[in-house]
Design a protein around this motif. Structure first.
Motif, PDB file in Angstrom:
ATOM      1  N   THR A  95       0.831  -1.210   0.000  1.00  0.00           N
ATOM      2  CA  THR A  95       0.000   0.000   0.000  1.00  0.00           C
ATOM      3  C   THR A  95       0.866   1.261   0.000  1.00  0.00           C
ATOM      4  OG1 THR A  95      -1.731  -1.173   1.203  1.00  0.00           O
ATOM      5  CG2 THR A  95      -1.841   1.233   1.188  1.00  0.00           C
ATOM      6  N   SER A 119      -2.850  -3.558  -3.725  1.00  0.00           N
ATOM      7  CA  SER A 119      -3.573  -2.554  -2.931  1.00  0.00           C
ATOM      8  C   SER A 119      -5.034  -2.444  -3.355  1.00  0.00           C
ATOM      9  CB  SER A 119      -2.890  -1.186  -3.068  1.00  0.00           C
ATOM     10  OG  SER A 119      -1.559  -1.235  -2.637  1.00  0.00           O
ATOM     11  N   ARG A 134      -6.066  -1.909  -6.500  1.00  0.00           N
ATOM     12  CA  ARG A 134      -6.195  -0.913  -7.556  1.00  0.00           C
ATOM     13  C   ARG A 134      -5.831  -1.554  -8.905  1.00  0.00           C
ATOM     14  NH1 ARG A 134      -2.683   3.959  -5.190  1.00  0.00           N
ATOM     15  NH2 ARG A 134      -3.221   4.876  -7.233  1.00  0.00           N
ATOM     16  N   GLU A 188     -10.908   7.953  -3.707  1.00  0.00           N
ATOM     17  CA  GLU A 188     -10.361   6.640  -3.377  1.00  0.00           C
ATOM     18  C   GLU A 188      -8.924   6.761  -2.869  1.00  0.00           C
ATOM     19  OE1 GLU A 188     -11.857   3.872  -3.176  1.00  0.00           O
ATOM     20  OE2 GLU A 188     -13.784   4.438  -4.040  1.00  0.00           O
ATOM     21  N   ARG A 189      -8.119   7.565  -3.568  1.00  0.00           N
ATOM     22  CA  ARG A 189      -6.736   7.745  -3.141  1.00  0.00           C
ATOM     23  C   ARG A 189      -6.685   8.423  -1.779  1.00  0.00           C
ATOM     24  NH1 ARG A 189      -3.030  11.066  -7.091  1.00  0.00           N
ATOM     25  NH2 ARG A 189      -3.856   9.482  -8.516  1.00  0.00           N
ATOM     26  N   GLU A 207      -7.374   5.885   0.979  1.00  0.00           N
ATOM     27  CA  GLU A 207      -6.215   5.036   1.234  1.00  0.00           C
ATOM     28  C   GLU A 207      -5.189   5.758   2.109  1.00  0.00           C
ATOM     29  OE1 GLU A 207      -2.490   4.184  -1.537  1.00  0.00           O
ATOM     30  OE2 GLU A 207      -4.288   3.202  -2.287  1.00  0.00           O
ATOM     31  N   GLU A 246      -6.522   6.271   5.685  1.00  0.00           N
ATOM     32  CA  GLU A 246      -6.522   5.004   6.434  1.00  0.00           C
ATOM     33  C   GLU A 246      -5.134   4.691   6.962  1.00  0.00           C
ATOM     34  OE1 GLU A 246      -8.192   2.231   3.692  1.00  0.00           O
ATOM     35  OE2 GLU A 246     -10.265   2.581   4.357  1.00  0.00           O
ATOM     36  N   ARG A 247      -4.108   4.956   6.147  1.00  0.00           N
ATOM     37  CA  ARG A 247      -2.737   4.766   6.634  1.00  0.00           C
ATOM     38  C   ARG A 247      -2.438   5.707   7.790  1.00  0.00           C
ATOM     39  NH1 ARG A 247       1.463   5.498   2.043  1.00  0.00           N
ATOM     40  NH2 ARG A 247       2.872   5.141   3.791  1.00  0.00           N
TER      41      ARG A 247
END
Length: 960
Positions: free
Chosen positions: A185, A215, A217, A885-886, A889, A892-893
């Motif tokens: 990721t 990931s 994608r 979406e990006r 991600e 979330e990290r």
């Protein structure tokens, strides 16, 4: 001298201080000599290179002038003239005309050579995690484009191209290793810019495609392949190679081998040490301890009790190592032997916070003075196992701490080692007995004894080829029985087989333990055995070996050879003899060597401390210990703002326990001067590591100590404390009075300017912007007057956030200066300022690229709050570009790292960002869920601004 060519040309002296090389042609001359790696360069070649085929009149004399200028900077002996030409002396080598170097060449002297060596070491290693770390160390040496000062010079182009190709190859190597470790990721996000800059590199493209696919994608991975195909057709008229084409087909078919690899349990979050020897005779005990802490058990506190030397720590580590799968938030060893007997529960909590890497005061916290409560709140939702080792001298405070964890952290489990139980509700006591003894002299029966098994293993290590047989079995059985099966006693005596036969050794033990003076009154029988064994081992040492062993006991957590020499040497023992004496003590199993550190086992350390007191030299040794660690802290403080920053942080991390022991000793012995030296040297380290609670407590303690010490030392500490308190206080408090300058009176202009910046930025962070800016501007003026490049850079980067019309120029100059001094943290801050300036200009591509660069630096240095901030800024950039979406991600990290490190402000920002991304995707329920979490976290943790921002966004979520 050390030289940096992986970025702007840089020179550092033996102490790591930057050395300025003035004048463009002199720098070009140095670069040319470095490109030839210490080999000779003819004068006419240098003239042609430096003046690009258009030399001035009298070019030979002009070149000699430039050489003289370079010699004045580096030292005359560093640039030598030979018949074949001029050459730069690297590492004191005697390099000949063929370029060979009998001393090993410029390894470690030129960063480019060090880079290549690290890369080769990584490729030769089999363990993926180690390979990844070595590749990361290699890439961390790059401070910018290679030979940036002479990038346009013809003589440098081929070397620049060679180094750039090596760098990209290492990036590809590292990417493939990270994929095997399941780090897809992060890799997918990080490789995007690099692939865009090098669109035809198929290996790099393949790593990026795999990362994207793993990931989730897949469409992005396929699109990446189409971009490669287009670039190849347009620029080369070629098609993708067979390997990348096969990968493309595999992604289309979603073949199973492309799935993320399962990460071994050894990669779970833990700091458990690698065992150097096997654990013998404890298999059943390991199973029992694990069962008591197992998923089906209700026990959350197990205390291993037993006499010193019986192996409690080894058993605890072995049991804990097999439970990393169950405790998803980590299994952590917290060593408490270094804490003094007067320590409080908060001191234990502070040690746990440091071990877990929690960001204890990265932002204002409501319970800053209650570390036990803060820690329990921070880990309240985690499932983790904490191993508190060597607690017998801290039974009361450990009991209080354990009680708090058990009552407030449902997923928190404790494994304790102590010579006595804590005696609190919920505790299960597991006694650790000595190893099983042989019952008869029959070789087969003797071999089945765990005490004998341990003895034989250690004996074979000491005397290769030793084995149990019919002749020596009775003697071996006698030895094990004489020593009551105590593991430490068996290990100590096993080394004697180098000079004695088993029969002779058994006879020595019989004679020794038959004497009544061996028995120490008031000790249990087995404890008397261990004491007698330590007495005998001591008496077999030479006087100098005894001296080193007893003086080593002052260390709380082992030491390096350099520290051992500083503390153990004295008028009666030259420092150059210490290494050999240490080696002999390692051979006798009295000292354990782990990598570059030397440690005493718990029982040996306690015994040696007694001998130190008996010798009447405890005071003198403690004084040397204080001086050693004060000097160490000051030495590292000088390096914390330069190219050694990462390794300096790691060295200080390793010495944390000893530095805390030094501070405690300074307080206990009213050595206020040493206490102030330590805190003044360590505060910047504590700040970089986010350990502001430790900084505040330590500064307050040092300032409260009595003693007539240099007023400037107190003033310095008060200035540091003011900056720390501004960062750990709420807006309603006033640690610095309006208009006050806590640094007034400091005579050192560099120190004063840096502290003005530190206090000024603290004021700004607390919302007192005008006062903060006044101090930062004063800092800038002071730094420039003192020619302090670091101070000037720090002030410029801070002011870039206040002056919109000059923000980018301030940030760019600050970044250049931070590059010049080699400070990666400073480069991170400057990069962020440049990113914010790019964002204001609407340049989203540059904004994202700069934030990604900052993210890499933050991860490299282990600055986790900065990692979260960088990820959050990237999330905002993605949202601004409409990439929900990006953004999801990235947030979330950020949320995962924040939760892992108990960084509440980061959690609030990440949850808020996830709510915004969900709203952008049209997922109303997810948006409400994330924003409500952010609101609740902000209210519970006292972050009013974060709560208000979450509430404002919540009101914008459309109703059903």
């Amino acid at each position: 001298m050390r030289y940096g060519v992986l970025g702007p040309l840089a020179v550092w002296d033996a102490e790591g201080r930057p050395v300025k090389v003035p004048e463009v042609k002199v720098r070009a001359l140095l670069a040319n000599l470095l490109i030839h790696e210490g080999g000779p360069v003819p004068a006419d070649r240098l003239i042609d290179d430096l003046w690009a085929g258009n030399p001035p009149d009298g070019s030979v004399n002009t070149l000699q002038t430039k050489v003289s200028q370079l010699r004045r900077v580096l030292g005359r002996e560093q640039v030598v003239r030979e018949p074949a030409g001029y050459r730069l002396l690297l590492a004191g080598s005697t390099r000949g005309a063929d370029g060979t170097d009998g001393s090993g060449g410029p390894s470690g002297v030129v960063d480019a050579v060090r880079f290549q060596e690290l890369a080769e070491r990584a490729r030769a290693h089999e363990e993926p995690a180690v390979k990844g770390n070595l590749f990361a160390d290699a890439l961390a040496l790059w401070r910018g484009p290679a030979y940036a000062d002479v990038a346009e010079s013809l003589f440098a182009r081929s070397e620049i191209a060679r180094l750039e190709e090596l760098r990209l190859t290492v990036v590809e190597d590292q990417a493939e290793v990270r994929l095997t470790l399941g780090d897809h990721t992060a890799l997918a996000a990080e490789l995007g810019d690099l692939v865009a800059r090098h669109p035809l590199r198929e290996r790099l493209r393949m790593a990026h495609m795999r990362a994207l696919y793993r990931s989730g994608r897949q469409s992005d991975a396929l699109q990446s392949f189409q971009e490669l195909r287009r670039h190849l057709v347009e620029e080369l008229g070629a098609s993708p190679g067979p390997a990348v084409a096969a990968l493309h087909e595999a992604i289309l078919r979603q073949e199973p081998h492309l799935a993320s690899p399962s990460v071994e349990s050894s990669s779970c979050r833990t700091n458990l040490p690698t065992t150097l020897t096997s654990l013998i005779g404890r298999r059943e005990a390991v199973g029992q301890v694990r069962a008591r802490l197992g998923a089906d058990a209700h026990t959350r506190l197990v205390t291993l009790t037993g006499l010193g030397g019986v192996g409690k720590t080894r058993l605890a580590i072995a049991a804990a190592r097999g439970m990393t799968e169950r405790f998803t938030d980590g299994v952590w060893l917290v060593e408490l032997a270094g804490l003094g007997g007067t320590s409080a529960p908060d001191d234990i909590a502070e040690r746990v916070i440091t071990t877990l890497g929690l960001c204890d005061t990265a932002a204002t916290e409501p319970n800053l003075d209650d570390l036990v409560g803060w820690l329990c709140q921070a880990v309240a939702g985690k499932r983790l196992l904490i191993l508190l080792d060597n607690c017998e001298h801290l039974v009361e405070p450990v009991a209080v701490f354990a009680g708090a964890v058990l009552s407030t952290v449902p997923g928190g489990h404790l494994l304790v080692t102590s010579q006595e139980a804590l005696d609190i509700p919920g505790e299960v006591v597991h006694p650790v007995p000595p190893l099983a003894l042989p019952e008869t002299g029959d070789p087969a029966a003797v071999a089945r004894s765990s005490a004998v098994e341990l003895f034989l293993e250690r004996a074979a290590a000491a005397a290769p080829g030793f084995a149990l047989d019919t002749d020596n079995a009775p003697a071996v059985a006698t030895i094990c029985r004489r020593l009551d099966g105590i593991p430490l006693a068996l290990e100590l005596v096993a080394s004697r087989l180098r000079t004695l036969s088993p029969q002779e050794l058994a006879a020595c033990l019989d004679a020794r333990f038959a004497r009544p003076e061996v028995r120490a009154r008031g000790l249990p029988a087995r404890q008397q055995t261990l004491r007698g064994m330590l007495d005998w081992s001591w008496q077999l040492l030479t006087p100098d070996e005894q001296t080193v062993l007893r003086r080593l006991s002052v260390h709380a957590d082992g030491c390096t050879l350099r520290s051992a020499e500083a503390v153990c040497a004295g008028p009666d023992l030259p420092a150059e003899r210490v290494p050999d004496l240490l080696s002999r003590l390692v051979d006798r199993s009295l000292v354990v060597r782990e990598s570059d550190r030397f440690r005493l086992l718990e029982s040996v350390a306690a015994y040696s401390a007694e001998r130190l007191a008996e010798a009447g030299e405890a005071g003198a040794v403690r004084a040397r210990f204080l001086r050693c660690y004060a000097e160490l802290a000051e030495r590292e403080a000088e390096l914390l703002r330069g190219p050694e920053q990462r390794h300096c942080l790691e060295r200080l991390d390793a010495e944390t326990v000893n530095l805390r022991r030094a501070l405690d000793l300074a307080a206990a012995e009213n050595a206020t001067g040493y206490a102030l030296r330590l805190v003044n040297a360590l505060t910047w380290y504590w700040f970089l590591r986010g350990r502001l609670t430790e900084a505040r407590r330590s500064l307050q303690s040092a300032l409260a100590a009595p003693g007539d010490v240099a007023p400037l030392a107190r003033l310095t500490a008060r200035s540091w404390l003011a900056g720390i308190e501004l960062r750990t206080s709420s807006a309603g408090t006033a640690p610095v009075q309006p208009g006050a300058d806590p640094t007034a009176g400091l005579g050192d202009p560099v120190l004063r300017a840096r502290l003005q910046w530190f206090v000024g930025t603290g004021l700004t962070g607390l919302g007192r912007t005008r006062e903060g800016r006044v101090l930062v501007e004063a800092s800038l003026a002071g730094a420039r007057a003192a020619d302090d490049r670091w101070g000037e850079a720090a002030a410029l980067v801070e002011l870039a956030g206040h002056v919109r019309d000059r923000a980018e120029s301030h940030a760019e100059l600050g970044a250049a200066l931070f590059h010049e001094v080699g400070d990666r943290w400073g480069q991170l801050r400057a990069t962020r300022s440049l990113a914010l300036a790019a964002e204001r200009d609407g340049d989203h591509a540059r904004t994202e690229r700069l934030h990604r660069e900052g993210l890499l630096v933050a991860e490299e240095l282990g600055l986790w709050t900065e990692v979260v901030e960088a990820l959050s800024w990237l999330g905002e950039t993605a949202l601004a570009a409409g990439h929900a979406e990006r953004a999801t991600e990235l947030y979330e990290r950020a949320l995962a790292v924040s939760a892992e490190r108990a960084y509440s402000r980061g959690e609030i920002r990440a949850e808020t960002g996830l709510g915004l991304a969900a709203r952008l995707r049209g997922d109303r329920e997810a948006a409400k869920r994330h924003l409500n979490r952010a609101l609740a976290k902000g209210c519970s943790s006292g972050h009013a601004a974060g709560a208000a921002a979450a509430l404002a966004e919540l009101r914008l979520v459309p109703r059903a």
